[in-house]
Motif scaffolding. Structure first.
Motif, mmCIF file in Angstrom:
data_model
loop_
_atom_site.group_PDB
_atom_site.id
_atom_site.type_symbol
_atom_site.label_atom_id
_atom_site.label_comp_id
_atom_site.label_asym_id
_atom_site.label_seq_id
_atom_site.Cartn_x
_atom_site.Cartn_y
_atom_site.Cartn_z
ATOM 1 N N LYS A 94 -5.123 2.521 2.708
ATOM 2 C CA LYS A 94 -4.349 2.735 3.938
ATOM 3 C C LYS A 94 -4.618 1.637 4.966
ATOM 4 O O LYS A 94 -3.739 1.278 5.730
ATOM 5 C CB LYS A 94 -4.670 4.097 4.519
ATOM 6 C CG LYS A 94 -4.194 5.235 3.644
ATOM 7 C CD LYS A 94 -4.212 6.542 4.370
ATOM 8 C CE LYS A 94 -3.842 7.686 3.470
ATOM 9 N NZ LYS A 94 -2.536 7.639 2.911
ATOM 10 N N TRP A 95 -5.829 1.075 4.972
ATOM 11 C CA TRP A 95 -6.144 -0.018 5.892
ATOM 12 C C TRP A 95 -5.381 -1.281 5.533
ATOM 13 O O TRP A 95 -4.937 -2.014 6.415
ATOM 14 C CB TRP A 95 -7.647 -0.288 5.930
ATOM 15 C CG TRP A 95 -8.382 0.772 6.678
ATOM 16 C CD1 TRP A 95 -9.198 1.725 6.159
ATOM 17 C CD2 TRP A 95 -8.332 1.011 8.082
ATOM 18 N NE1 TRP A 95 -9.665 2.534 7.154
ATOM 19 C CE2 TRP A 95 -9.150 2.116 8.350
ATOM 20 C CE3 TRP A 95 -7.677 0.395 9.141
ATOM 21 C CZ2 TRP A 95 -9.328 2.622 9.624
ATOM 22 C CZ3 TRP A 95 -7.862 0.903 10.411
ATOM 23 C CH2 TRP A 95 -8.672 1.991 10.647
ATOM 24 N N GLN A 96 -5.243 -1.569 4.233
ATOM 25 C CA GLN A 96 -4.473 -2.738 3.824
ATOM 26 C C GLN A 96 -2.997 -2.553 4.180
ATOM 27 O O GLN A 96 -2.328 -3.489 4.623
ATOM 28 C CB GLN A 96 -4.616 -2.981 2.316
ATOM 29 C CG GLN A 96 -5.900 -3.622 1.920
ATOM 30 C CD GLN A 96 -6.028 -5.015 2.490
ATOM 31 O OE1 GLN A 96 -5.083 -5.801 2.513
ATOM 32 N NE2 GLN A 96 -7.208 -5.327 2.974
ATOM 33 N N ARG A 97 -2.500 -1.338 3.986
ATOM 34 C CA ARG A 97 -1.108 -1.058 4.342
ATOM 35 C C ARG A 97 -0.900 -1.227 5.851
ATOM 36 O O ARG A 97 0.084 -1.833 6.287
ATOM 37 C CB ARG A 97 -0.750 0.357 3.906
ATOM 38 C CG ARG A 97 0.727 0.648 4.010
ATOM 39 C CD ARG A 97 1.082 2.004 3.466
ATOM 40 N NE ARG A 97 0.524 2.196 2.134
ATOM 41 C CZ ARG A 97 0.095 3.362 1.684
ATOM 42 N NH1 ARG A 97 0.157 4.432 2.440
ATOM 43 N NH2 ARG A 97 -0.390 3.467 0.471
ATOM 44 N N PHE A 98 -1.844 -0.713 6.639
ATOM 45 C CA PHE A 98 -1.778 -0.870 8.099
ATOM 46 C C PHE A 98 -1.827 -2.347 8.485
ATOM 47 O O PHE A 98 -1.063 -2.796 9.352
ATOM 48 C CB PHE A 98 -2.943 -0.106 8.743
ATOM 49 C CG PHE A 98 -3.063 -0.333 10.221
ATOM 50 C CD1 PHE A 98 -2.196 0.291 11.094
ATOM 51 C CD2 PHE A 98 -4.035 -1.177 10.725
ATOM 52 C CE1 PHE A 98 -2.304 0.083 12.461
ATOM 53 C CE2 PHE A 98 -4.159 -1.391 12.085
ATOM 54 C CZ PHE A 98 -3.283 -0.755 12.961
ATOM 55 N N ALA A 99 -2.717 -3.116 7.850
ATOM 56 C CA ALA A 99 -2.845 -4.541 8.165
ATOM 57 C C ALA A 99 -1.569 -5.299 7.819
ATOM 58 O O ALA A 99 -1.127 -6.162 8.582
ATOM 59 C CB ALA A 99 -4.036 -5.145 7.430
ATOM 60 N N ILE A 111 1.545 -4.063 7.592
ATOM 61 C CA ILE A 111 2.652 -3.657 8.469
ATOM 62 C C ILE A 111 2.497 -4.279 9.851
ATOM 63 O O ILE A 111 3.464 -4.815 10.412
ATOM 64 C CB ILE A 111 2.739 -2.112 8.546
ATOM 65 C CG1 ILE A 111 3.194 -1.552 7.199
ATOM 66 C CG2 ILE A 111 3.679 -1.672 9.658
ATOM 67 C CD1 ILE A 111 3.099 -0.049 7.089
ATOM 68 N N THR A 112 1.300 -4.230 10.414
ATOM 69 C CA THR A 112 1.105 -4.811 11.742
ATOM 70 C C THR A 112 1.193 -6.334 11.713
ATOM 71 O O THR A 112 1.699 -6.940 12.656
ATOM 72 C CB THR A 112 -0.238 -4.375 12.346
ATOM 73 O OG1 THR A 112 -1.297 -4.733 11.464
ATOM 74 C CG2 THR A 112 -0.253 -2.890 12.622
ATOM 75 N N TRP A 154 -3.289 -11.743 8.463
ATOM 76 C CA TRP A 154 -3.519 -11.654 9.905
ATOM 77 C C TRP A 154 -4.236 -12.898 10.405
ATOM 78 O O TRP A 154 -3.897 -13.448 11.449
ATOM 79 C CB TRP A 154 -4.343 -10.415 10.256
ATOM 80 C CG TRP A 154 -3.571 -9.339 10.937
ATOM 81 C CD1 TRP A 154 -3.404 -8.081 10.495
ATOM 82 C CD2 TRP A 154 -2.855 -9.415 12.175
ATOM 83 N NE1 TRP A 154 -2.633 -7.359 11.380
ATOM 84 C CE2 TRP A 154 -2.292 -8.153 12.422
ATOM 85 C CE3 TRP A 154 -2.637 -10.422 13.100
ATOM 86 C CZ2 TRP A 154 -1.530 -7.887 13.545
ATOM 87 C CZ3 TRP A 154 -1.869 -10.156 14.229
ATOM 88 C CH2 TRP A 154 -1.331 -8.901 14.439
#
Length: 94
Positions: A12-17, A19-20, A75
């Motif tokens: 979920k952290w990779q998905r969040f990274a 997307i942002t 990022w």
């Protein structure tokens, strides 16, 4: 036809990274790139052109963010590009 789960991001952290990075990071790079151009060339022409080319660049950067394997690395790339363009803005305004 659903996507093959082995190709989807599990963390979920990779998905969040990702997307942002796609939304915010791509936007920052796109805007700083055009502002760097505007500080060196005719400001009015670049800012008018930014209405179209900025959106195209932003979408391309979104696609690149989702193709990357690691969201945090993309990022870092986007932050590095934004800082480089900030330097060009600074030198152009001197």
């Amino acid at each position: 036809m659903p996507a093959n789960p082995k190709y989807l991001t599990q963390s979920k952290w990779q998905r969040f990274a990702k997307i942002t990075a796609a939304i915010l990071g791509g936007y920052f790079v796109s805007v700083t790139f055009h502002l760097a151009l505007a500080s060196w060339f005719n400001r009015a022409d670049i800012l008018i052109t930014m209405a179209f080319s900025g959106f195209i660049l932003w979408v391309a950067l979104m696609v690149i963010a989702f193709l990357a394997k690691n969201g945090w690395k993309i990022w870092m790339v986007y932050i590095l590009l934004s800082l480089i363009f900030f330097l060009f803005i600074y030198w152009g305004n001197l």
